[in-house]
Write an enzyme that holds these catalytic residues in place. Structure first.
Site, PDB file in Angstrom:
ATOM      1  N   HIS A 224       0.820  -1.218   0.000  1.00  0.00           N
ATOM      2  CA  HIS A 224       0.000   0.000   0.000  1.00  0.00           C
ATOM      3  C   HIS A 224       0.856   1.270   0.000  1.00  0.00           C
ATOM      4  O   HIS A 224       0.414   2.320   0.452  1.00  0.00           O
ATOM      5  CB  HIS A 224      -0.962   0.023   1.198  1.00  0.00           C
ATOM      6  CG  HIS A 224      -1.715  -1.255   1.424  1.00  0.00           C
ATOM      7  ND1 HIS A 224      -2.432  -1.870   0.413  1.00  0.00           N
ATOM      8  CD2 HIS A 224      -1.842  -2.040   2.520  1.00  0.00           C
ATOM      9  CE1 HIS A 224      -2.990  -2.978   0.888  1.00  0.00           C
ATOM     10  NE2 HIS A 224      -2.633  -3.116   2.150  1.00  0.00           N
ATOM     11  N   ARG A 225       2.084   1.148  -0.491  1.00  0.00           N
ATOM     12  CA  ARG A 225       3.037   2.266  -0.533  1.00  0.00           C
ATOM     13  C   ARG A 225       3.427   2.752   0.870  1.00  0.00           C
ATOM     14  O   ARG A 225       3.930   3.862   1.041  1.00  0.00           O
ATOM     15  CB  ARG A 225       2.486   3.453  -1.352  1.00  0.00           C
ATOM     16  CG  ARG A 225       2.319   3.148  -2.846  1.00  0.00           C
ATOM     17  CD  ARG A 225       3.661   2.768  -3.479  1.00  0.00           C
ATOM     18  NE  ARG A 225       3.609   2.629  -4.907  1.00  0.00           N
ATOM     19  CZ  ARG A 225       3.396   1.492  -5.542  1.00  0.00           C
ATOM     20  NH1 ARG A 225       3.192   0.384  -4.855  1.00  0.00           N
ATOM     21  NH2 ARG A 225       3.395   1.444  -6.861  1.00  0.00           N
ATOM     22  N   LEU A 226       3.213   1.906   1.878  1.00  0.00           N
ATOM     23  CA  LEU A 226       3.637   2.237   3.235  1.00  0.00           C
ATOM     24  C   LEU A 226       5.042   1.671   3.447  1.00  0.00           C
ATOM     25  O   LEU A 226       5.257   0.727   4.209  1.00  0.00           O
ATOM     26  CB  LEU A 226       2.646   1.673   4.264  1.00  0.00           C
ATOM     27  CG  LEU A 226       1.209   2.181   4.111  1.00  0.00           C
ATOM     28  CD1 LEU A 226       0.305   1.546   5.159  1.00  0.00           C
ATOM     29  CD2 LEU A 226       1.167   3.706   4.224  1.00  0.00           C
TER      30      LEU A 226
END
Length: 218
Positions: free
Chosen positions: A196-198
């Protein structure tokens, strides 16, 4: 897909990062330990040019430049690379010793950024490495006036053959214009891709008490 369609779809090119995270509790106090572990894994994974790093320097006008060079040594004193001392990067470093390095290990979903200042290597260190290189690489160092303008590739190839003939017998001497740098590191930043692009980002900054470690937002 046509070139026009490809360009139109660049914004949609993405993938999920799923290889795993990086947690504060797992970080060593010394960033060199983590860097050594990561570069060892990059080598073992069979990545092409695992020691390739982007080297960024800045000219006297403040214009940044980047190029790829190979890391040749790393220990407690810093990171080492070699170059023509008449090259553009060497001229930049002569007036501004600050440097930035970047290791892009995409297949492992990792990046490492390094900040520091350079110091020139001793002649003994340079000679030792120069004579460990393949003979044709030594000749190539003599043949190329790095970063200078040339009219055609044939000029470079002709110079190579001329130098090869000149040094066909015996040891090839170290060119007076060839040397290297050691980067005295003050900052490491480690990036591990996350879902999640985290992404996980940790920065190590050197101070009087050792290394301060902070997590950065992705």
């Amino acid at each position: 897909m046509s070139d026009d369609n490809l360009l139109q779809n660049i914004a949609g090119l993405r993938r999920e990062y799923i290889r795993g995270g990086l947690r504060r509790k797992d970080l060593p106090d010394d960033p060199a330990v983590l860097f050594n572990h990561w570069i060892k894994q990059a080598v073992e994974a069979g990545l092409p040019d695992p020691t390739a790093m982007t080297v960024a320097t800045v000219d006297p006008r403040g214009q940044p430049y980047q190029r790829i060079v190979l890391l040749k040594h790393f220990d407690g004193r810093g990171m080492v690379f070699f170059t023509n001392m008449g090259s553009r990067k060497a001229k930049h470093l002569e007036s501004n010793s600050r440097i930035s390095l970047h290791f892009p290990w995409h297949m492992l979903e990792r990046q490492v950024m390094v900040l520091g200042e350079v110091e020139k290597l001793s002649t003994l260190e340079v000679v030792k490495y120069f004579h460990s290189r393949p003979r044709d690489s030594q000749i190539g160092a003599w043949a190329s006036n790095q970063s200078s303008r040339i009219s055609a590739r044939g000029v470079l190839e002709g110079k190579f053959l001329e130098i090869k003939q000149k040094f066909q017998h015996g040891e090839i001497p170290l060119p007076s214009f060839w040397g290297g740098y050691r980067i005295k590191i003050n900052t490491f930043e480690f990036w591990q891709g996350g879902v999640h692009r985290l992404h996980d980002r940790f920065i190590y900054q050197c101070n009087d008490d050792g290394w301060q470690i902070d997590r950065l937002a992705p």
